[in-house]
Each structure stands twice: as structure tokens, then as C-alpha cells.
Design an enzyme around this catalytic site. Structure first.
Site, mmCIF file in Angstrom:
data_model
loop_
_atom_site.group_PDB
_atom_site.id
_atom_site.type_symbol
_atom_site.label_atom_id
_atom_site.label_comp_id
_atom_site.label_asym_id
_atom_site.label_seq_id
_atom_site.Cartn_x
_atom_site.Cartn_y
_atom_site.Cartn_z
ATOM 1 N N ASP A 100 0.863 -1.177 0.000
ATOM 2 C CA ASP A 100 0.000 0.000 0.000
ATOM 3 C C ASP A 100 0.900 1.226 0.000
ATOM 4 O O ASP A 100 1.524 1.548 1.003
ATOM 5 C CB ASP A 100 -0.918 -0.011 1.225
ATOM 6 C CG ASP A 100 -1.991 1.072 1.177
ATOM 7 O OD1 ASP A 100 -1.816 2.046 0.406
ATOM 8 O OD2 ASP A 100 -2.983 0.948 1.899
ATOM 9 N N ARG A 146 0.001 4.370 -0.572
ATOM 10 C CA ARG A 146 -0.733 5.630 -0.413
ATOM 11 C C ARG A 146 -0.128 6.495 0.681
ATOM 12 O O ARG A 146 0.475 6.006 1.622
ATOM 13 C CB ARG A 146 -2.206 5.347 -0.099
ATOM 14 C CG ARG A 146 -2.952 4.777 -1.281
ATOM 15 C CD ARG A 146 -4.375 4.452 -0.944
ATOM 16 N NE ARG A 146 -4.449 3.323 -0.007
ATOM 17 C CZ ARG A 146 -5.582 2.806 0.433
ATOM 18 N NH1 ARG A 146 -6.732 3.325 0.059
ATOM 19 N NH2 ARG A 146 -5.569 1.780 1.257
#
Length: 196
Positions: free
Chosen positions: A127, A129
Site C-alpha cells: 500500500d 498511499r
């Protein structure tokens, strides 16, 4: 990660099937345009907020491989029901790896890998982000206390570390179907998402 706070670039009304939202576009120093769809007065008691990362395939193309489009619709409906709140639509497609790489990850998933294995095989974090822009946009909206519509503890942690008080986590479970069962299991088992 952009250093300068995203700047408000445009604003207008956005009528939807759920409510007429105020739409704001913020431009960050990387050239990405993040959106805020807000309803009602965000000051006073802490509003519901959803941090929603862009998912073209789920949000616009009705993909059943994920739950993203279902979550976006649920968030807008929930905010409309309450009469106030905001969705921050963050331009970080494919957990931050971009659209083309997300489709490459889909191809690896078609061969039996899960979403985390596919991202890492392509050389990315599970991930990638970053919520810096979200924190900065929330600051520009005057929001330091909120109720967060999420299953992702990383979002709560990012906001809390930035000094934003998350008074409540509101679960957002919707859109489960035979095409995304393994995806949701990976989100829970490998990424720590709080799914029932």
C-alpha cells in the site's frame, strides 16, 4: 509526498442522486487534482468524513473486483442522510501505484496472485498511499475533529499522528460479491483492514 499544501483551484455545486454537494478541487505541487465533496456546515459537531482513494475501475467502470465504487456510493448516501459531511477523493489510484500498474497487478491476480503479492512483484509497497494531502486539505476546511468512515486503521493512524482527532470509526462494509471475496480477505488478512 508533496511539501506544499494543496491549493484550492475551483469550486462549484455538484447535484447527485443523493444530494447537492459542494465540489472543491485542490491542486497539489505534484500536479494532482484532489476533490472534496461536502454537504452542510462542517463546523460544530464533528462531521462524517471519508478519505477515498481514486479507483477508476470501481468508481466509474463498476468493477466487481473491489469494493471501492460501492464504498464511494455508500459514503455519499450516508453523508446525504446525515445532511453534513465530506468525501475527500484522493488521486492515488491503485493504492498509489497508478492506473497502468494497477491493471498490470490485475493481470497477475488473474494468474492466481493476491493484490499484495501482485503489487510487490511489480516492485511496489503493498500500500503506497500517502495521506499528507488529505491532512492538509482537512486543515484548510477547518477540520481537526471528525468521525471517519473507514475500515483501514492506517487512515486513522495517519490522521491521529497529524493531530486530527478521530472521535469515531464508522465501518463501511458493502459490495461483497463472488468476484472480490479473495480481495477482501487479503485486505483483512494482509493489510489489517477491519472487516467483519
Amino acid at each position: 509526498m508533496s511539501k506544499d499544501a494543496p491549493q484550492l483551484a475551483a469550486t462549484a455545486k455538484l447535484p447527485t442522486p443523493f444530494a447537492e454537494f459542494q465540489l472543491r478541487v485542490y491542486l497539489d505541487s505534484d500536479g494532482k487534482e484532489h476533490l472534496v465533496l461536502s454537504l452542510g456546515d462542517l463546523q460544530g459537531s464533528p462531521p462524517i468524513v471519508r478519505l477515498h482513494s481514486e479507483c477508476l475501475t470501481g468508481d466509474a467502470l463498476f468493477s466487481l473486483r473491489c469494493d471501492c465504487g460501492f464504498q464511494l456510493e455508500h459514503a455519499l448516501k450516508r453523508i446525504a442522510q446525515e445532511g453534513r459531511g465530506a468525501v475527500l477523493y484522493l488521486r492515488q489510484e491503485g493504492r498509489g501505484i497508478g492506473l497502468a500498474n494497477k491493471i498490470r497487478a490485475y493481470a497477475l491476480q488473474d494468474q492466481g496472485q493476491d493484490t499484495v503479492q501482485a503489487n510487490t512483484q511489480l516492485g511496489f509497497a503493498a500500500d503506497a498511499r500517502d495521506y499528507t494531502a488529505a491532512v492538509q486539505i482537512l486543515g484548510s476546511l477547518g477540520l481537526s475533529r471528525l468521525r471517519l468512515l473507514t475500515n483501514n486503521p492506517r487512515k486513522i493512524e495517519a490522521l491521529t499522528q497529524a493531530g486530527i482527532e478521530v472521535l469515531e470509526r464508522i465501518p463501511i462494509e458493502c459490495g461483497r460479491n463472488p468476484h472480490n471475496e479473495d480481495y477482501l480477505a487479503t485486505k483483512a488478512g494482509k493489510l489489517g483492514h477491519l472487516l467483519g
